[in-house]
Design a protein around this motif. Sequence first.
Motif, PDB file in Angstrom:
ATOM      1  N   SER A  25      31.184 -17.569-114.726  1.00  0.00           N
ATOM      2  CA  SER A  25      32.469 -16.914-114.967  1.00  0.00           C
ATOM      3  C   SER A  25      32.921 -17.150-116.401  1.00  0.00           C
ATOM      4  O   SER A  25      32.182 -17.695-117.231  1.00  0.00           O
ATOM      5  CB  SER A  25      33.494 -17.435-113.955  1.00  0.00           C
ATOM      6  OG  SER A  25      34.713 -16.732-114.061  1.00  0.00           O
ATOM      7  N   TRP A  26      34.151 -16.771-116.707  1.00  0.00           N
ATOM      8  CA  TRP A  26      34.691 -16.806-118.065  1.00  0.00           C
ATOM      9  C   TRP A  26      34.332 -18.116-118.788  1.00  0.00           C
ATOM     10  O   TRP A  26      34.718 -19.205-118.361  1.00  0.00           O
ATOM     11  CB  TRP A  26      36.204 -16.666-118.042  1.00  0.00           C
ATOM     12  CG  TRP A  26      36.694 -15.306-117.662  1.00  0.00           C
ATOM     13  CD1 TRP A  26      37.220 -14.920-116.470  1.00  0.00           C
ATOM     14  CD2 TRP A  26      36.752 -14.151-118.515  1.00  0.00           C
ATOM     15  NE1 TRP A  26      37.586 -13.596-116.505  1.00  0.00           N
ATOM     16  CE2 TRP A  26      37.319 -13.089-117.754  1.00  0.00           C
ATOM     17  CE3 TRP A  26      36.383 -13.904-119.839  1.00  0.00           C
ATOM     18  CZ2 TRP A  26      37.519 -11.815-118.275  1.00  0.00           C
ATOM     19  CZ3 TRP A  26      36.583 -12.627-120.357  1.00  0.00           C
ATOM     20  CH2 TRP A  26      37.139 -11.608-119.575  1.00  0.00           C
ATOM     21  N   GLY A  27      33.569 -17.998-119.872  1.00  0.00           N
ATOM     22  CA  GLY A  27      33.264 -19.138-120.724  1.00  0.00           C
ATOM     23  C   GLY A  27      32.067 -19.965-120.307  1.00  0.00           C
ATOM     24  O   GLY A  27      31.553 -20.753-121.109  1.00  0.00           O
ATOM     25  N   TRP A  28      31.615 -19.808-119.057  1.00  0.00           N
ATOM     26  CA  TRP A  28      30.491 -20.611-118.569  1.00  0.00           C
ATOM     27  C   TRP A  28      29.185 -19.870-118.845  1.00  0.00           C
ATOM     28  O   TRP A  28      28.619 -19.208-117.989  1.00  0.00           O
ATOM     29  CB  TRP A  28      30.653 -20.921-117.088  1.00  0.00           C
ATOM     30  CG  TRP A  28      31.787 -21.856-116.822  1.00  0.00           C
ATOM     31  CD1 TRP A  28      32.943 -21.577-116.167  1.00  0.00           C
ATOM     32  CD2 TRP A  28      31.872 -23.228-117.221  1.00  0.00           C
ATOM     33  NE1 TRP A  28      33.761 -22.686-116.134  1.00  0.00           N
ATOM     34  CE2 TRP A  28      33.121 -23.721-116.772  1.00  0.00           C
ATOM     35  CE3 TRP A  28      31.020 -24.095-117.921  1.00  0.00           C
ATOM     36  CZ2 TRP A  28      33.533 -25.040-117.004  1.00  0.00           C
ATOM     37  CZ3 TRP A  28      31.432 -25.401-118.156  1.00  0.00           C
ATOM     38  CH2 TRP A  28      32.669 -25.857-117.688  1.00  0.00           C
ATOM     39  N   SER A  29      28.701 -20.014-120.059  1.00  0.00           N
ATOM     40  CA  SER A  29      27.531 -19.272-120.529  1.00  0.00           C
ATOM     41  C   SER A  29      26.268 -20.112-120.423  1.00  0.00           C
ATOM     42  O   SER A  29      26.311 -21.323-120.184  1.00  0.00           O
ATOM     43  CB  SER A  29      27.745 -18.854-121.986  1.00  0.00           C
ATOM     44  OG  SER A  29      28.027 -20.003-122.783  1.00  0.00           O
ATOM     45  N   ASN A  30      25.133 -19.459-120.630  1.00  0.00           N
ATOM     46  CA  ASN A  30      23.826 -20.109-120.568  1.00  0.00           C
ATOM     47  C   ASN A  30      23.221 -20.243-121.963  1.00  0.00           C
ATOM     48  O   ASN A  30      23.605 -19.535-122.903  1.00  0.00           O
ATOM     49  CB  ASN A  30      22.873 -19.311-119.687  1.00  0.00           C
ATOM     50  CG  ASN A  30      23.356 -19.202-118.255  1.00  0.00           C
ATOM     51  OD1 ASN A  30      24.105 -20.041-117.774  1.00  0.00           O
ATOM     52  ND2 ASN A  30      22.932 -18.152-117.566  1.00  0.00           N
ATOM     53  N   SER A  31      22.232 -21.111-122.059  1.00  0.00           N
ATOM     54  CA  SER A  31      21.488 -21.321-123.300  1.00  0.00           C
ATOM     55  C   SER A  31      20.018 -21.460-122.958  1.00  0.00           C
ATOM     56  O   SER A  31      19.638 -21.505-121.785  1.00  0.00           O
ATOM     57  CB  SER A  31      22.012 -22.578-124.007  1.00  0.00           C
ATOM     58  OG  SER A  31      21.191 -22.942-125.113  1.00  0.00           O
ATOM     59  N   GLY A  32      19.183 -21.537-123.982  1.00  0.00           N
ATOM     60  CA  GLY A  32      17.756 -21.703-123.753  1.00  0.00           C
ATOM     61  C   GLY A  32      17.105 -22.547-124.830  1.00  0.00           C
ATOM     62  O   GLY A  32      17.611 -22.658-125.954  1.00  0.00           O
ATOM     63  N   LEU A  33      15.988 -23.158-124.481  1.00  0.00           N
ATOM     64  CA  LEU A  33      15.180 -23.927-125.429  1.00  0.00           C
ATOM     65  C   LEU A  33      13.752 -23.404-125.376  1.00  0.00           C
ATOM     66  O   LEU A  33      13.161 -23.276-124.293  1.00  0.00           O
ATOM     67  CB  LEU A  33      15.200 -25.418-125.080  1.00  0.00           C
ATOM     68  CG  LEU A  33      14.247 -26.312-125.886  1.00  0.00           C
ATOM     69  CD1 LEU A  33      14.684 -26.390-127.354  1.00  0.00           C
ATOM     70  CD2 LEU A  33      14.181 -27.722-125.274  1.00  0.00           C
ATOM     71  N   ILE A  34      13.195 -23.119-126.549  1.00  0.00           N
ATOM     72  CA  ILE A  34      11.814 -22.678-126.684  1.00  0.00           C
ATOM     73  C   ILE A  34      11.103 -23.676-127.574  1.00  0.00           C
ATOM     74  O   ILE A  34      11.557 -23.949-128.699  1.00  0.00           O
ATOM     75  CB  ILE A  34      11.741 -21.272-127.322  1.00  0.00           C
ATOM     76  CG1 ILE A  34      12.524 -20.261-126.478  1.00  0.00           C
ATOM     77  CG2 ILE A  34      10.287 -20.827-127.503  1.00  0.00           C
ATOM     78  CD1 ILE A  34      12.788 -18.941-127.203  1.00  0.00           C
ATOM     79  N   THR A  35      10.010 -24.254-127.099  1.00  0.00           N
ATOM     80  CA  THR A  35       9.265 -25.216-127.899  1.00  0.00           C
ATOM     81  C   THR A  35       7.863 -24.702-128.171  1.00  0.00           C
ATOM     82  O   THR A  35       7.330 -23.863-127.444  1.00  0.00           O
ATOM     83  CB  THR A  35       9.179 -26.581-127.204  1.00  0.00           C
ATOM     84  OG1 THR A  35       8.405 -26.465-126.004  1.00  0.00           O
ATOM     85  CG2 THR A  35      10.565 -27.104-126.850  1.00  0.00           C
TER      86      THR A  35
END
Length: 331
Positions: A25-35
């Motif tokens: 919901s509002w503001g609760w975003s995702n991220s990712g890591l690529i190695t």
Amino acid sequence: MYSDTKRELQDLGDGLFAWVQGDGSWGWSNSGLITGADDKSLVVDTLFTGRLTEDMLAAYRRADPAAATIDMLVNTHSNGDHTFGNHLVGGARIIASEAARDEMEERPAGFFKAAAADPDAYGVFGEFLHTFMGKTFDFSDIEHVPPTEVFKGARTLTVGGRTVELTELGPAHTRGDVIVHVPDARVCFTGDLVFHGGHPIMWAGPVGNWIAACDHILGLDVDVIVPGHGAVSDKTAVRALRDYFVHILAQTTTCFEAGLSWEDAAYEVGYAAFDSWLDRERVVANVATIYRDLSGGSVAPEQAEVLAQMLRYSRGATCPHDEPCQCHKVG
């Protein structure tokens, strides 16, 4: 703070990870890591606050030694829940589309920090921020750190010998939306071009561009979709979002051709379908954007008008008017 919201690291395999927050919901975003080889690493997006970003980076470091030093950060778009932690990636190259960089400069982190501290001084924006996000997030530790490198169209990066493809598919959610595709891992980090389980919000549009962006993602040879908000999925989430926009466009066009105002249309369309998805008030912004395009720009609601109607909608109003009306007679 934030301990009541589930935030977890998901191992996608082959040196890729997703950081997934809450229900999206509002503001609760995702991220990712690529190695990649030689302990090289790339992070996809930071988070809404410094504390949230610090927790995420600590989880990445625990998961893979390559995250001890972040070599590159890609901001998929300009929104603060994907950029306000940029200052915590040290000397990393920060890469985004040119349009995303320009949008970041228009409403930098300092604006949000001030509005959160004194919402009454910022009118309807302050009220909107306080209602949907200000009571949840502490913006005192955010900073404005724009990209150090920008591009238009497409760009290919190499992360420790691994190819990472950036493709600009905006304007749609914002003016400069970018996806991050890792071909050898069959993974795509979509930023906010994909919301999973919640209504998307079309700040920029046009809707045809967003449908085309969905088609582009569906055409990729990928098995895993990491959305900007919501649970990690596969192409099922993209198809559902595409169906959503086709539905919203058809319903809004019916209302437009019937002569309804954009406000009336927002409530007519909003209560018609997708009730199980989070943040239904976003339909208001989506209908307003579609009206702008259907009218050739002659109906172009100001952001303050849109935010005010979204607030009204979220508080249970069944139409945009103070008195009973006939706005639910189309469709």
